[in-house]
Design a protein around this motif. Structure first.
Motif, PDB file in Angstrom:
ATOM      1  N   SER A   5      57.727  66.802  40.764  1.00 18.54           N
ATOM      2  CA  SER A   5      56.701  67.805  41.033  1.00 18.54           C
ATOM      3  C   SER A   5      56.955  69.093  40.271  1.00 18.54           C
ATOM      4  O   SER A   5      58.083  69.384  39.849  1.00 18.54           O
ATOM      5  N   GLN A   6      55.897  69.884  40.104  1.00 17.82           N
ATOM      6  CA  GLN A   6      56.061  71.211  39.528  1.00 17.82           C
ATOM      7  C   GLN A   6      56.965  72.060  40.410  1.00 17.82           C
ATOM      8  O   GLN A   6      57.750  72.884  39.905  1.00 17.82           O
ATOM      9  N   LYS A   7      56.855  71.870  41.706  1.00 19.69           N
ATOM     10  CA  LYS A   7      57.723  72.607  42.623  1.00 19.69           C
ATOM     11  C   LYS A   7      59.183  72.247  42.370  1.00 19.69           C
ATOM     12  O   LYS A   7      60.075  73.114  42.378  1.00 19.69           O
ATOM     13  N   GLN A   9      60.412  71.275  39.566  1.00 15.27           N
ATOM     14  CA  GLN A   9      60.812  71.884  38.302  1.00 15.27           C
ATOM     15  C   GLN A   9      61.054  73.385  38.453  1.00 15.27           C
ATOM     16  O   GLN A   9      61.934  73.950  37.795  1.00 15.27           O
ATOM     17  N   ARG A  10      60.271  74.040  39.318  1.00 16.87           N
ATOM     18  CA  ARG A  10      60.411  75.485  39.503  1.00 16.87           C
ATOM     19  C   ARG A  10      61.627  75.847  40.351  1.00 16.87           C
ATOM     20  O   ARG A  10      62.135  76.954  40.260  1.00 16.87           O
ATOM     21  N   MET A  11      62.085  74.919  41.177  1.00 18.41           N
ATOM     22  CA  MET A  11      63.174  75.223  42.101  1.00 18.41           C
ATOM     23  C   MET A  11      64.415  75.669  41.334  1.00 18.41           C
ATOM     24  O   MET A  11      64.928  74.940  40.488  1.00 18.41           O
ATOM     25  N   PRO A  12      64.905  76.881  41.586  1.00 20.87           N
ATOM     26  CA  PRO A  12      66.047  77.383  40.803  1.00 20.87           C
ATOM     27  C   PRO A  12      67.354  76.733  41.224  1.00 20.87           C
ATOM     28  O   PRO A  12      67.556  76.384  42.393  1.00 20.87           O
ATOM     29  N   ASN A 127      65.131  82.920  46.548  1.00 18.09           N
ATOM     30  CA  ASN A 127      64.177  82.388  45.557  1.00 18.09           C
ATOM     31  C   ASN A 127      63.839  80.936  45.865  1.00 18.09           C
ATOM     32  O   ASN A 127      62.680  80.518  45.771  1.00 18.09           O
ATOM     33  N   SER A 131      60.271  79.368  46.963  1.00 18.48           N
ATOM     34  CA  SER A 131      59.681  78.298  46.150  1.00 18.48           C
ATOM     35  C   SER A 131      59.267  77.118  47.019  1.00 18.48           C
ATOM     36  O   SER A 131      58.185  76.547  46.831  1.00 18.48           O
ATOM     37  N   ASP A 134      56.010  78.004  48.651  1.00 19.55           N
ATOM     38  CA  ASP A 134      54.954  78.504  47.761  1.00 19.55           C
ATOM     39  C   ASP A 134      54.658  79.981  48.016  1.00 19.55           C
ATOM     40  O   ASP A 134      53.500  80.423  47.979  1.00 19.55           O
ATOM     41  N   SER A 360      65.537  88.548  40.288  1.00 21.08           N
ATOM     42  CA  SER A 360      64.310  87.892  39.822  1.00 21.08           C
ATOM     43  C   SER A 360      63.775  88.550  38.559  1.00 21.08           C
ATOM     44  O   SER A 360      63.051  87.923  37.791  1.00 21.08           O
TER      45      SER A 360
END
Length: 410
Positions: A5-7, A9-12, A127, A131, A134, A360
């Motif tokens: 998922s995009q989520k 991928q965004r998860m740091p 962060n 994420s 959302d 951030s």
């Protein structure tokens, strides 16, 4: 192949743990690694907590209520009311660590796309929690020059929009160790009332305040009962990080009702952990007095040795067990990897967390590192010897603002 998922991928990634492979390799190569990267205390867990686990006698390891056992919540109420929080068991949801308490607070109070303002540098996993839900983090910079004090309220107001729903603070702070004053907390109170915002308060380090300084919770301010949500954990207070036991506290019944639905969805916190947590509340004050003295001594050792190094500046924190130090380096991520991968002094090296992961704002903290003084003084001394020698030979050494900051702090 299916895509993540995009989520996802965004998860740091965690800046605290991402260098672990390099530390593991250093150990395989025979180096001693001083772990200053993670807030895992070496202080012994209170005996009463451990004995409660040893003496458990049950026939079925059962679910507990989603909000936590009544016996544990009653015991927690004793603890918090000694601190003048004036709560009852119905104001508490027991969680799987402080992390879940923050997650539940965010999910119960903010919708997708809503914004939370957080002074930075801040605990890196905020962060990640945002994420997952959302939620948009709106960082507001604090600065090493004044020890990472609360930014001016006028700067907060510049960030507030119709999507702003909450402010999240951590005091004493992770990663900076900064302890918010009564005046700073009062200013936040007035701000959340003015804009009708939630005030999330991460109080994981409440017991660790130094030099006679006083801890102020938003629970002490009055007049904002419906705005305040406190998140807490036994991890640091009782040196019980592996227990994964925390709680969410609020006098806002609507938040409790909503939060409980999320708690029900994950079923319950652990039974054994709550048994241990119940016993922990009876830990004598002498335990905390001893621990506080030890951390004060370690802080003094670390800050003193850092500020004696050429080109290094480190503010003296008022609480927690972390410092953020500015080093004469080009890139904290590169340096923290290099010192593990390519450097040793007397076959020893140091693991630190790049401060970039606690910001951030792009580019912020590029020459700063976070260190946890969770090792005994002798080990801290050796770690600082390694760090000083490493800085002498690091290829990316840069003489920068540190000397000026050090001079101004004298």
């Amino acid at each position: 192949m299916p895509k993540i998922s995009q989520k996802g991928q965004r998860m740091p990634a965690s800046p605290i743990r991402k260098l672990t492979p390099y530390a593991d390799k250093a150990k395989l190569d025979g180096k001693k690694v001083y772990h200053l990267n993670i807030g895992q205390p070496d202080i012994e867990t209170p005996e009463g907590m451990l004995n409660a686990i040893k003496n458990i006698d049950f026939k079925v390891w059962a679910y507990t209520p989603s909000e936590g056992t009544l016996s544990y919540r009653k015991k927690l109420t004793e603890y918090y009311n000694k601190l003048n929080y004036n709560i009852n068991p119905e104001n508490i949801i027991v969680t799987t660590g402080g992390s879940e308490a923050i997650n539940i607070a965010m999910m119960a109070c903010l919708d997708s796309g809503d914004e939370v303002i957080i002074p930075e540098p801040f605990y890196a996993n905020y962060n990640g929690f945002a994420s997952q839900s959302d939620i948009v983090v709106k960082p507001i910079l604090s600065f090493i020059e004044n020890g990472f004090a609360l930014p001016p309220i006028s700067e907060f107001e510049k960030l507030i929009t119709d999507k702003t729903k909450a402010i999240l603070i951590c005091s004493p702070n992770n990663p900076t160790g900064y302890l918010y004053s009564k005046e700073e907390m009062q200013a936040l109170k007035e701000l959340v009332l003015k804009y009708d915002l939630y005030l999330f308060a991460d109080e994981a380090y409440r017991e660790f305040c130094y030099d006679g300084r006083t801890f102020i919770s938003p629970m002490h301010l009055g007049g904002i009962d419906d705005n305040v949500i406190v998140v807490d954990t036994v991890s640091k207070r009782y040196s019980a990080c592996g227990a994964r036991l925390g709680c969410l506290i609020t006098k806002n019944k609507a938040v409790i009702d909503a939060g409980l639905k999320f708690a029900q969805a994950r079923l319950s916190a652990g039974m054994v952990e709550q048994i241990a947590g119940t016993a922990a509340v009876d830990t004598p004050d002498s335990y905390f007095e001893t621990v506080n003295k030890e951390y004060t001594s370690r802080r003094n050792t670390l800050v003193s040795k850092l500020n004696k190094m050429d080109g290094v500046y480190c503010p003296n924190p008022g609480g927690a067990f972390y410092v953020v130090a500015q080093l004469p380096i080009d890139n904290a991520d590169k340096f923290c990897q290099w010192i593990l991968e390519s450097f040793s002094y007397n076959n020893q090296t140091v693991m630190m967390a790049p401060a970039t992961g606690f910001y951030s704002t792009p580019g912020a903290g590029h020459n700063e590192v976070r260190m946890a003084y969770v090792l005994k003084n002798e080990d801290l001394h050796q770690a600082m010897v390694c760090l000083e020698e490493a800085l002498k030979v690091y290829p990316g050494r840069i003489e920068a603002q540190s000397k000026k900051l050090k001079a101004e702090s004298i």
